[in-house]
Enzyme design. Structure first.
Site, PDB file in Angstrom:
ATOM      1  N   GLU A  88       0.806  -1.229   0.000  1.00 16.64           N
ATOM      2  CA  GLU A  88       0.000   0.000   0.000  1.00 16.64           C
ATOM      3  C   GLU A  88       0.839   1.280   0.000  1.00 16.64           C
ATOM      4  O   GLU A  88       0.643   2.168   0.850  1.00 16.64           O
ATOM      5  CB  GLU A  88      -0.977  -0.012   1.182  1.00 16.64           C
ATOM      6  N   GLU A  99      -5.097  -9.244   0.157  1.00 12.82           N
ATOM      7  CA  GLU A  99      -5.793  -8.851   1.378  1.00 12.82           C
ATOM      8  C   GLU A  99      -7.272  -8.660   1.065  1.00 12.82           C
ATOM      9  O   GLU A  99      -7.633  -7.898   0.180  1.00 12.82           O
ATOM     10  CB  GLU A  99      -5.246  -7.538   1.962  1.00 12.82           C
TER      11      GLU A  99
END
Length: 336
Positions: free
Chosen positions: A146, A270
């Site tokens: 991220e 995820e």
């Protein structure tokens, strides 16, 4: 190491599981960081239990930036040894293992910060690559988690082309660093990321894929946010409600358009839904998610943060102390 493309390797993956909030705990230094986010020390017993329920991919998020011992960004030997020990817990069981960099404080995605971020990323992956160079193809490296403009209004959904281009540059730096490191890393399968792990039209369209058949694209999926994550959010999931499915459908649409239709391997490493005394609803969500992913041949990895108490950001599936599977119905919905 077989010399096969990642798109073939992924055919051997089943459902995956994240060892979240353990080695990626990032607020303190030293080996004590592993238990600083309310989780106990990771054990072989825990990993054995996870593998025993049917997961054959284990992602191990790791924070490195709070374990440097000098200005040259040398990783603490004790920390590297501990990470390797946990990797071995899973690798020795014959499953696939993903090792990444998580919660790093150096990757702010701007032109101004790029030289610093690039140097840090290269230095970290030089050391990781050297330590794990002899491991076979079941160990996969993921360059970043991220990467984004920390603290900015558009941090989580970038509207800034500059930030997205910096992610492209960091992905290339990661791939080149690992490939140059020797050993089995010349053939190692590598995971690159989108801006902040998001999957929007702009992000997917502008993602640059290295000319390397052992590179996998990764995105995260936490939609609909109001059901899967939001504190005091929705407790029910209705697959016939477009307010809950529109963004999820769009995610899979962009995945298909920009990766699957182009034979570019992609995973969702995820995803999940928090527990609010609503397991039947979570199973409905998992079935809907799996149907969409399975139709495209996409592999997915549940985010498990180790927490089990309802209404407290609970993604946990296993008791980290005993290894016992707590939410057997959720696990069955994931791995069946």
């Amino acid at each position: 190491m077989r010399n096969i493309p990642s798109i073939e390797l992924l055919k051997e993956w089943n459902t995956g599981w994240n060892l979240g909030n353990s080695l990626d705990a990032c607020k303190i230094e030293g080996l004590e960081s592993e238990t600083s986010w309310r989780n106990p020390v990771v054990t072989q017993k825990l990993i054995d239990s996870v593998v025993g329920t049917g997961f054959n991919v284990i992602r191990i998020p790791v924070t490195w930036c709070n374990h440097f011992v000098d200005n040259n960004l040398t990783i603490d030997e004790k920390w590297m040894n501990r990470v390797q020990e946990v990797v071995n817990y899973a690798y020795s069981r014959g499953v696939f293992v993903i090792l990444d960099t998580h919660h790093e404080n150096w990757f702010y995605t701007s032109n101004e910060n790029y030289p610093h971020a690039s140097a840090a990323l290269k230095r970290i992956w030089e050391q990781i690559s050297e330590r794990f160079s002899a491991y076979g193809e079941r160990l996969v490296f993921e360059g970043l988690n991220e990467p984004r403009k920390n603290g900015q209004p558009d941090e989580w959904e970038s509207i800034d082309p500059e930030a997205r281009e910096i992610v492209n540059k960091l992905n290339i730096d990661f791939v080149n660093t690992v490939r140059a490191s020797g050993g089995n890393n010349a053939l190692r399968h590598l995971i690159i990321v989108t801006y902040c792990g998001t999957c929007t039209e702009n992000v997917m369209r502008e993602l640059k894929i290295p000319n390397d058949d052992k590179v996998i694209v990764n995105v995260h999926s936490y939609v609909p946010w109001e059901f899967v994550c939001l504190e005091n959010g929705d407790t029910e999931f209705n697959p016939d409600n477009p307010d809950q499915t529109e963004k999820l459908n769009a995610t899979f649409g962009y995945i298909k358009k920009y990766c699957i239709d182009k034979n570019i391997p992609l995973i969702i490493d995820e995803f999940g839904a928090v527990y609010r005394n609503n397991n039947k609803q979570r199973i409905k969500y998992i079935k809907y998610f799996r149907k969409k992913a399975d139709e495209l041949g996409i592999k997915y990895i549940w985010w498990d943060n180790g927490y089990l108490d309802a209404n407290k950001g609970t993604f946990g599936l296993f008791d980290r102390k005993t290894g016992k599977c707590i939410f057997k119905d959720i696990v069955a919905a994931l791995v069946d």
